[in-house]
Design a protein around this motif. Structure first.
Motif, PDB file in Angstrom:
ATOM      1  N   ASP A 260       0.814  -1.216   0.000  1.00  0.00           N
ATOM      2  CA  ASP A 260       0.000   0.000   0.000  1.00  0.00           C
ATOM      3  C   ASP A 260       0.852   1.272   0.000  1.00  0.00           C
ATOM      4  O   ASP A 260       0.664   2.149   0.846  1.00  0.00           O
ATOM      5  CB  ASP A 260      -0.952   0.013   1.195  1.00  0.00           C
ATOM      6  CG  ASP A 260      -0.230  -0.222   2.520  1.00  0.00           C
ATOM      7  OD1 ASP A 260       1.019  -0.300   2.514  1.00  0.00           O
ATOM      8  OD2 ASP A 260      -0.904  -0.326   3.552  1.00  0.00           O
TER       9      ASP A 260
ATOM     10  N   ALA B 223       1.873   4.959  -0.835  1.00  0.00           N
ATOM     11  CA  ALA B 223       1.074   6.136  -1.154  1.00  0.00           C
ATOM     12  C   ALA B 223       1.367   6.594  -2.577  1.00  0.00           C
ATOM     13  O   ALA B 223       2.469   6.404  -3.100  1.00  0.00           O
ATOM     14  CB  ALA B 223       1.375   7.254  -0.167  1.00  0.00           C
TER      15      ALA B 223
ATOM     16  N   THR C 113       4.252   8.768  -2.681  1.00  0.00           N
ATOM     17  CA  THR C 113       5.504   8.022  -2.582  1.00  0.00           C
ATOM     18  C   THR C 113       5.926   7.488  -3.944  1.00  0.00           C
ATOM     19  O   THR C 113       7.095   7.600  -4.349  1.00  0.00           O
ATOM     20  CB  THR C 113       5.356   6.855  -1.590  1.00  0.00           C
ATOM     21  OG1 THR C 113       5.028   7.368  -0.296  1.00  0.00           O
ATOM     22  CG2 THR C 113       6.652   6.057  -1.495  1.00  0.00           C
TER      23      THR C 113
ATOM     24  N   ARG D  98      -4.816   4.364   2.658  1.00  0.00           N
ATOM     25  CA  ARG D  98      -4.188   4.384   1.333  1.00  0.00           C
ATOM     26  C   ARG D  98      -4.738   3.233   0.494  1.00  0.00           C
ATOM     27  O   ARG D  98      -5.288   2.264   1.022  1.00  0.00           O
ATOM     28  CB  ARG D  98      -2.661   4.254   1.450  1.00  0.00           C
ATOM     29  CG  ARG D  98      -1.972   5.415   2.153  1.00  0.00           C
ATOM     30  CD  ARG D  98      -0.460   5.295   1.986  1.00  0.00           C
ATOM     31  NE  ARG D  98       0.066   4.109   2.633  1.00  0.00           N
ATOM     32  CZ  ARG D  98       0.789   4.111   3.747  1.00  0.00           C
ATOM     33  NH1 ARG D  98       1.044   5.254   4.372  1.00  0.00           N
ATOM     34  NH2 ARG D  98       1.251   2.986   4.247  1.00  0.00           N
TER      35      ARG D  98
END
Length: 267
Positions: free
Chosen positions: A44, A46, A49, A85
């Motif tokens: 997961d 983001a 990211t 997320r």
């Protein structure tokens, strides 16, 4: 579902070699796999990211993940991860199906290569006969014992160039009725330069295909059945622009069609 021992490796292989992902989608898919935890199944990262790691816009990351979901490589559980997320789950069965298709493509390529290896690579004498002087012709359309001068042999090897010159010459003649010396001149006189080049290109790749698969009649028959008009025209176009590469293009396209059809990956 937890992956098998080799699933992650297969997934990275598929991402590297598949032709149904863009470059950005490949990078995003690899980033998602890099964040996948095989023990817990958590994946997961983001969107910010992903965008920061790859140096792309956040909207680009959103579009890429959505495309990967539509193509069946990942399932997205929106707001299903930590801190709400998105959670990304690789569809391992999809990657395994791609691997099966790739294995079939390799098998077909090996089969074509084996068939080609059974043929002699020589298309004629590898060196000059005797001292390089005139020699008796051995062509089927010249059964006499007469010799051909080197200049005549050179003109025969440059037949395509002669045809081009003839066409250009005929195009400059008046419309009052040019004089033709034989049936071949009349045939070329009614065609444009592009038509003559296309006919010659189609003849070249057909003859190359026949030579390459002469020792494998079953394979040859299957290839002939699989060639439709679109593929034939595309092969001719490749032969016209890249002389000698038409048959290679044809076999690669047939190989790709068969592999993707059998693994159910056609888009």
């Amino acid at each position: 579902m937890r992956p098998n021992k080799s699933d992650v490796l297969i997934a990275f292989k598929a991402i590297s070699l598949t032709d149904d992902m863009s470059v950005t989608e490949k990078r995003v898919a690899a980033t998602l796999l890099d964040h996948y935890n095989r023990c817990t199944g958590q994946c997961d990262p983001a969107l910010n990211t992903i965008a920061t790691l790859l140096g792309i816009n956040r909207r680009t990351a959103i579009r890429a993940t959505g495309s990967l979901e539509r193509s069946g490589y990942f399932r997205i559980d929106r707001h299903g991860g930590k801190f709400h997320r998105n959670s990304y789950q690789p569809i391992w069965a999809r990657f395994r199906a791609w691997e099966n298709g790739w294995a079939e493509r390799r098998r077909l390529a090996k089969q074509f290569r084996s068939a080609a290896q059974n043929l002699s690579p020589l298309q004629g004498p590898g060196c000059h006969i005797g001292d390089g002087g005139s020699a008796t012709q051995t062509c089927s359309n010249n059964q006499s014992d007469l010799t051909s001068a080197p200049q005549q042999q050179e003109s025969q090897r440059a037949l395509s160039a002669t045809e081009v010159t003839a066409v250009k010459s005929l195009s400059k003649q008046s419309e009052s009725g040019p004089q033709y010396s034989n049936a071949q001149d009349r045939f070329h006189g009614k065609q444009s330069y592009g038509e003559v080049a296309r006919i010659a290109a189609e003849r070249r790749w057909n003859e190359a295909l026949t030579r390459q698969l002469a020792s494998a009649p079953d394979v040859f028959a299957g290839v002939i059945d699989a060639i439709d008009s679109d593929l034939s025209n595309a092969t001719t176009e490749v032969e016209m622009t890249r002389r000698g590469r038409g048959v290679e293009f044809l076999l690669v396209q047939l190989d790709r069609r068969k592999a993707f059809h059998e693994c159910g990956c056609l888009r």
